[in-house]
Write a protein that holds these residues in place. Structure first.
Motif, short mmCIF file in Angstrom:
data_model
loop_
_atom_site.label_atom_id
_atom_site.label_comp_id
_atom_site.label_asym_id
_atom_site.label_seq_id
_atom_site.Cartn_x
_atom_site.Cartn_y
_atom_site.Cartn_z
N ASP A 80 29.19 5.34 35.68
CA ASP A 80 28.64 4.70 36.88
C ASP A 80 27.71 5.64 37.64
OD1 ASP A 80 30.23 5.78 39.57
OD2 ASP A 80 31.32 6.08 37.69
N GLU A 81 26.95 5.06 38.55
CA GLU A 81 25.93 5.80 39.30
C GLU A 81 26.50 6.92 40.14
OE1 GLU A 81 22.49 4.89 42.71
OE2 GLU A 81 23.91 3.33 42.09
N LYS A 84 27.62 9.80 37.98
CA LYS A 84 26.46 10.44 37.36
C LYS A 84 25.78 11.41 38.32
CE LYS A 84 23.62 10.66 33.77
NZ LYS A 84 24.04 11.24 32.46
N GLU A 98 23.81 6.14 32.25
CA GLU A 98 24.21 5.48 33.49
C GLU A 98 24.19 3.96 33.30
OE1 GLU A 98 22.32 4.82 37.86
OE2 GLU A 98 22.36 6.91 37.17
#
Length: 308
Positions: A80-81, A84, A98
């Motif tokens: 996930d963002e 990341k 991502e």
């Protein structure tokens, strides 16, 4: 008759050789095809789920569980963002792509054999068609219970429990040393900047709060207890920060936020500020409460309070 016997012996030798080869592979640490196809039943919050006993390609869309997967050497191919962007995770997920719960085609291309998502995820039913999918609701489990659940999910419960036991000992010891130095009644606040807003935190919202309040049993200011303990956090304006400031402040500082309030007399006259008792950390690597983050937070706390 002799010809049949010879054929039988050759077939037996080939089978024996294959079995022996499989054993050697195991001793070398590799995973055989049989092992890859093995499954275990994981008791999720929604009931039993059949998952790989040794997952090889994991997609994690739950940022509060991703660090636990990394700590147990899970091979993450999709992330996930929020995870990341965490500098502490970089070396564990440098090759991970991502993704989000909406990028279904990209997730399919990653060929995952296990997907981990938050319960609020929109496409859980669709993700289940791609690979075994397990969801977690934030707040349903204690911060160390979450890691133990990841241990169960990855078939590494023993390793997870050993880490938990060791961490609690280390945190308790450091807490005793800190209380001995600053006094048992000294208070500690944990604040964070986000855009133009300030937040103060209770005892279970990451940012080292679990270590400070749960494991070390350091004191929380009464005003923080009143406003932030139940919900986990409380949003406030910089003007009222003095009401929530403890004798010591841990400031989870977002490098992208506006910090002009630190130049005001209101901030500069806070006793913790005047006495050099504000300890700043990069919020992007301070958010979570997984083993990788907790180890970093514990070292940060020891260095800040004890100079270690």
């Amino acid at each position: 008759m002799k010809k049949v016997t010879i054929i039988f012996l050759i077939m037996f030798a080939l089978i024996f050789s294959a079995c022996d080869s499989e054993t050697v592979q195991k001793e070398d640490g590799s995973i055989t095809n049989d092992e890859k196809s093995e499954t275990i039943t994981y008791e999720s919050e929604n009931g039993p789920v059949e998952v790989p006993a040794n997952p090889q390609r994991i997609v994690v869309l739950n940022s509060f569980m991703s660090g636990g997967v990394m700590a147990l050497d899970g091979n993450i191919v999709g992330i996930d963002e929020w995870s990341k962007g965490n500098p502490r995770y970089e070396k564990y997920i440098k090759d991970a792509v991502e993704v989000s719960d909406e990028s279904l085609e990209k997730i399919i291309e990653l060929e995952p054999d296990l997907i981990i998502v938050p319960s609020a995820s929109k496409n859980i039913d669709k993700l289940k068609k791609i690979a075994p999918t397990v969801n977690y609701t934030y707040g349903e489990l204690g911060y160390l219970e979450k890691f133990l659940e990841i241990g169960k999910l990855l078939n590494k419960e023993k390793e997870a429990q050993e880490w938990i036991d060791d961490f609690k000992k280390r945190a308790k010891k450091a807490g005793e040393e800190i209380k001995s130095k600053i006094g048992a009644d000294a208070t500690v606040s944990v604040i964070e900047s986000f855009e133009k807003q300030l937040y103060v935190f209770g005892d279970n919202w990451g940012r080292a709060t679990e270590i400070i309040y749960q494991e070390m049993d350091l004191k929380m200011p009464e005003k923080v207890k009143e406003m932030a303990l139940e919900d986990g956090y409380y949003a406030m304006s910089p003007e009222v920060l003095p009401e929530y400031a403890g004798d010591y402040i841990i400031f989870s500082k977002n490098p992208d936020a506006n910090h002009s309030f630190q130049e005001t007399d209101t901030y500069k006259n806070i006793p913790a500020v005047k006495n050099n008792r504000v300890f700043e950390a990069n919020s992007k690597e301070f958010y979570f409460n997984d083993p990788i983050t907790l180890d970093y937070q514990l070292d940060f706390i020891k260095k800040s309070f004890l100079g270690e």
